[in-house]
Design an enzyme around this catalytic site. Structure first.
Site, PDB file in Angstrom:
ATOM      1  N   ALA A   1       0.171 -15.079  -2.775  1.00 35.22           N
ATOM      2  CA  ALA A   1      -1.068 -14.356  -3.049  1.00 35.22           C
ATOM      3  C   ALA A   1      -0.905 -13.243  -4.069  1.00 35.22           C
ATOM      4  O   ALA A   1      -1.855 -12.519  -4.359  1.00 35.22           O
ATOM      5  CB  ALA A   1      -1.613 -13.768  -1.748  1.00 35.22           C
TER       6      ALA A   1
ATOM      7  N   ASN B   1       3.178 -11.773   4.456  1.00 40.58           N
ATOM      8  CA  ASN B   1       4.050 -12.613   3.637  1.00 40.58           C
ATOM      9  C   ASN B   1       4.226 -12.021   2.248  1.00 40.58           C
ATOM     10  O   ASN B   1       5.300 -12.120   1.644  1.00 40.58           O
ATOM     11  CB  ASN B   1       3.474 -14.024   3.515  1.00 40.58           C
ATOM     12  CG  ASN B   1       3.741 -14.871   4.752  1.00 40.58           C
ATOM     13  OD1 ASN B   1       4.805 -14.798   5.353  1.00 40.58           O
ATOM     14  ND2 ASN B   1       2.770 -15.661   5.128  1.00 40.58           N
TER      15      ASN B   1
ATOM     16  N   HIS C   1      -4.413  -6.788  -2.698  1.00 41.74           N
ATOM     17  CA  HIS C   1      -2.969  -6.551  -2.739  1.00 41.74           C
ATOM     18  C   HIS C   1      -2.662  -5.635  -3.925  1.00 41.74           C
ATOM     19  O   HIS C   1      -3.050  -5.929  -5.058  1.00 41.74           O
ATOM     20  CB  HIS C   1      -2.209  -7.863  -2.899  1.00 41.74           C
ATOM     21  CG  HIS C   1      -2.540  -8.883  -1.851  1.00 41.74           C
ATOM     22  ND1 HIS C   1      -2.154  -8.747  -0.544  1.00 41.74           N
ATOM     23  CD2 HIS C   1      -3.242 -10.043  -1.914  1.00 41.74           C
ATOM     24  CE1 HIS C   1      -2.578  -9.780   0.160  1.00 41.74           C
ATOM     25  NE2 HIS C   1      -3.250 -10.575  -0.652  1.00 41.74           N
TER      26      HIS C   1
END
Length: 278
Positions: free
Chosen positions: A134, A200, A230
């Site tokens: 991601a 993750n 993120h």
């Protein structure tokens, strides 16, 4: 490196994105695609393979044990399932000489498992491949590491519903919070251990950069956003930089960013094609 025969662990949202994208993007169908799933998901696996049909692969099969998957002689196996799948199947796949592409990178916060996988890869002459998932900017972080990293700080912001089913439920009233709340601060190792299905990306950053114990993580429940955000900031001897990515949550699982599946698909497309995009 080429890809004619593919194994995939899982048949959920990430596997669907990976295989649907492959069927759309590859010039010619693969020779074989084999799925490894628990017995209760065999019907779902077969339905996915039947839907994609010959556009994906000439031959398609589903299996419930790793030995039968390996009997199909995959060139590589993509894990699109869970930390448990990495633990249960990863060593056998690598020891058999098959590259293993892992998207549940948080599983590698377990040092014993990481060591076992590395040893299995050496034994089998295979590679353990960790896609960016991601995140963006992993190429820059990996390059900056060669110059010397001073600090890497990651902040993960997700809507409150994305933190349901995690220890955050015991810390926050997720259905009623009105303002962003930082509910975790610590190392990437701790984040990936306590929030394995949400962190993750923290483990990916740590492995690509300064390490699981030195990478700092902040996790935030933010009722003002609908996407998974993120952010990470890097200080290094060759320069400082920051990356921010707003990912759409996977429709199948809001804890997972949709980009994670496309990251695995890109790795496989690079293997199947005549040119490589890095």
């Amino acid at each position: 490196m080429s890809l004619k025969r593919l194994g995939v662990i899982g048949c959920g949202g990430i596997a669907d994105v990976v295989l649907t994208t492959l069927a759309k993007e590859i010039a010619t169908p693969l020779a074989q695609v084999s799925l490894l799933v628990p017995t209760q998901f065999v019907g779902q696996a077969r339905a996915l393979l039947d839907r994609l049909g010959d556009k994906l692969a000439v031959s398609r099969s589903s299996h419930t044990d790793v030995a039968s998957l390996l009997a199909d002689n995959p060139d590589a196996v993509a894990e699109c399932a869970s930390h448990v799948a990495v633990h249960d199947y990863g060593p056998a796949i690598l020891e058999a000489g098959r590259d293993l592409i892992v998207i549940s990178i948080g599983s590698l916060s377990d040092e014993a498992l990481y060591t076992r996988l590395a040893q299995a890869a050496t034994t089998g002459g295979a590679r353990l491949v960790l896609p960016a998932g991601a995140l963006g900017g992993i190429d820059a972080l990996s390059a900056a590491r060669l110059s010397g990293l001073e600090s890497v700080v990651y902040t993960g912001r997700k809507p409150p519903k994305a933190w349901k089913g995690t220890p955050a439920e015991k810390l926050l009233a997720l259905d009623t919070i009105k303002e962003p709340v930082v509910f975790f601060e610590g190392s990437a190792r701790m984040a990936a251990t306590v929030y394995p299905f949400n962190a993750n990306v923290a483990a990916t950053l740590a492995i690509a950069g300064i390490g699981l114990d030195s990478t700092q993580v902040r996790l935030v429940a933010d009722p003002g956003i609908e996407r998974n955000v993120h952010e990470f900031a890097v200080r290094s001897a060759c320069g400082d930089f920051a990356v921010k990515l707003e990912g759409r949550p996977s429709p199948a699982n809001p804890k997972t960013s949709l980009l994670a599946g496309y990251s695995v698909a890109r790795e496989l497309i690079n293997r199947a094609g005549g040119s490589v995009v890095i």
